[in-house]
Enzyme design. Structure first.
Site, PDB file in Angstrom:
ATOM      1  CG  ASP A 211      -1.882   1.106   1.307  1.00  0.00           C
ATOM      2  OD1 ASP A 211      -2.802   1.117   0.473  1.00  0.00           O
ATOM      3  OD2 ASP A 211      -1.742   1.976   2.186  1.00  0.00           O
ATOM      4  CD  GLU A 281      -2.363   2.371  -3.473  1.00  0.00           C
ATOM      5  OE1 GLU A 281      -3.548   2.684  -3.695  1.00  0.00           O
ATOM      6  OE2 GLU A 281      -1.861   2.352  -2.326  1.00  0.00           O
TER       7      GLU A 281
END
Length: 553
Positions: A211, A281
């Site tokens: 993330d 990401e």
């Protein structure tokens, strides 16, 4: 009876991730077995055979770690345990065993740029300026007038600094004030994070979705960000029309050069375990592809990344071609993971459709296009049913970002509503209790059991398309080249060895014709599911929202 998924043509098991199809599970909304209205790990176990029947290679689990759930689990208070609302470590181990039995790899989220303010590390860090973890987070003194150390902004709105009355300093938070940023300039922080990663590697996980992977480091000098006028390539949560975050050029609060060395440390750990992978990401606006290139080059950092490029409203030949060609041009030896939907954006069926009656056609065509692109692909739970974005009332919202910016932005809950399994059952078979988010009536009619009965359903199309993809080596990791067009159609070839495939997609609402350029001749039209285009004497004819796949001679 559902047919078993087709076997992949991939020959190197260590590179299973290259060209893989990854199915994202949002645990809160997948399947509840405990009767509390929230999905759980036992629910995932129950539905793993369904996921395997789609023909995907892996699942990606959004966070299930111990958390106060201020940001739906992206605020972690214990990296090495399962939150009781989702189950136990024993449940996780049972899920791993069942996934392996079904031939599915398991990728889990790692949210390591920040923790919850309830994490023991932060609780200790805030007690004083000289405790053992005093500099595990980003602390800074106030300016002489008491204001924040600099102009950095939070993605979730407002300053990226929160005053702490105990230490009498500000701490940095790129997201919620309850999500303090870790100080990755401290080697001990890196070691602790990698120890948590090792904990899950030892439990057998096959990879990690990282993330906000470019948010780990900040500028040591805490320099102000300069102003920035967003351009057409900016995307994601920093949309400047609802949030001033996009009005800055984020030169100093993220994407720092020191991140490269940490990613090398991360990769070195993974390389001690066979056949593991990472997908990062990257949210970096117009700089995203440069960041992806830096993070995936050389084979010693991330295996692959994804950006927000295809997660916007544009579903046109020119946009898709621009995104793919830009990646190919800027990322020479890296790998990409493409997606049209995830847990942070409006479902793509709602973004792409112009009229409600074309929803199924758009859902099917989008899957056909995605499956033909060069890269790995990620599917978000429910998109295989053609689920549209749920329209929720303000009182039903749980997303702090949506609540913060309502009504200018309705947040992310509309794509996070419960999975619909049974058309005629209460809560569509998701739970026996009132779910944490409503089950829209519109979704009930699209439930899995209803679509299982039709060979023309969106679900049937996904299964058939993924089976087709697996039987063609060129679609797994072959080369990709675009052909010149008038931008009314999307035209490219995929090739590997002796196999050379032509794809022509009409993303418009009227019929289209395309003349093959010299040097390209159709040998045979392949029966790619859902496509009805024809080829004769070098002329390709397509209906609205249609396409063709052909083998070139």
């Amino acid at each position: 009876m559902t047919k078993p998924p087709a076997k992949s043509t991939r020959s190197n098991s260590a590179d299973w991730w290259r060209g893989a199809v990854i199915y994202q599970v949002y645990p809160r909304s997948f399947q509840d077995t405990s009767g509390d209205g929230i999905g759980d790990i036992k629910g995932i176990i129950q539905r793993l055979p369904y996921i395997a029947s789609l023909g995907v290679d892996a699942i990606w689990l959004s966070p299930f770690f111990t958390s106060p759930q201020a940001d739906m689990g992206y605020d972690v208070s214990d990296y090495c345990d399962v939150d009781p609302m989702f189950g136990t470590l024993a449940d996780f181990d049972a899920m791993m065993a069942e996934a392996k039995r079904l031939g599915l790899k398991v990728i889990i989220d790692q949210v390591i740029s920040h923790t919850s303010d309830q994490h023991p590390w932060f609780k200790e860090s805030r007690t004083s300026r000289d405790n053992p973890k005093a500099d595990w987070y980003v602390w800074a003194a106030a300016k002489p007038d008491g204001t924040a150390p600099n102009n950095w902004l939070s993605v979730f709105g407002g300053p990226a600094w929160e005053w702490d009355g105990i230490r009498k300093q500000y701490y940095m938070h790129n997201f919620l004030a309850s999500q303090p940023d870790l100080n990755f300039h401290n080697r001990a922080v890196q070691d602790a994070v990698l120890d948590a990663v090792k904990f899950w590697l030892d439990r057998g996980v096959d990879g990690f979705r990282l993330d906000t992977v470019n948010y780990y480091f900040h500028d040591k000098e805490l320099r102000d960000n300069p102003p920035h006028v967003p351009d057409s390539e900016d995307a994601g949560l920093d949309a400047p029309d609802v949030n001033p975050y996009g009005m800055q050029s984020h030169l100093y609060d993220k994407t720092q050069p020191e991140n490269i060395e940490f990613l090398k440390r991360f990769r070195a750990l993974l390389d001690q375990y066979p056949d593991r992978t990472t997908v990062g990401e990257v949210g970096d606006g117009a700089r995203s592809l440069k960041t992806v290139a830096a993070y995936t080059s050389g084979g010693d950092k991330l295996h692959m990344c994804y950006t927000f490029d295809l997660l916007g409203p544009d579903f046109t030949p020119s946009h898709i071609r621009h995104c793919v060609e830009s990646f190919q041009r800027q990322v020479r030896d890296g790998w990409v993971c493409w997606a049209f939907s995830n847990h942070d954006v409006t479902r793509h069926v709602s973004r792409f459709v112009q009229q409600p009656q074309e929803r199924d056609a758009v859902a099917k065509l989008a899957m056909s296009v995605l499956s033909a692109l060069r890269g790995s692909i990620c599917l978000y739970q429910g998109e295989e049913l053609g689920l549209p974005e749920a329209d929720l009332a303000f009182e039903d919202l749980r997303d702090p970002y949506g609540i913060r910016f309502w009504p200018a932005f309705k947040g992310r809950d509309g794509c996070r509503t419960p999975m619909v399994w049974e058309k005629g059952k209460k809560q569509a078979g998701f739970s026996s209790a009132k779910p944490w988010l409503p089950v829209p009536a519109e979704h009930q009619a699209l439930a899995v059991d209803a679509q299982e009965k039709s060979s023309q359903s969106v679900l049937a199309h996904y299964r058939a398309t993924l089976a087709f993809r697996k039987t063609h080596p060129a679609l797994i990791d072959g080369d990709m080249e675009f052909l010149a067009t008038n931008e009314d159609v999307l035209v490219f070839t995929r090739s590997k060895g002796d196999e050379r495939l032509l794809f022509v997609f009409n993303l418009r609402r009227g019929p289209q014709e395309f003349t093959l350029p010299k040097g390209h001749a159709v040998k045979e039209v392949l029966a790619m599911p859902g496509l009805t285009g024809t080829a004769a004497e070098g002329e390709i004819r397509l209906g609205p929202l249609d396409g063709i796949c052909a083998r070139l001679s």
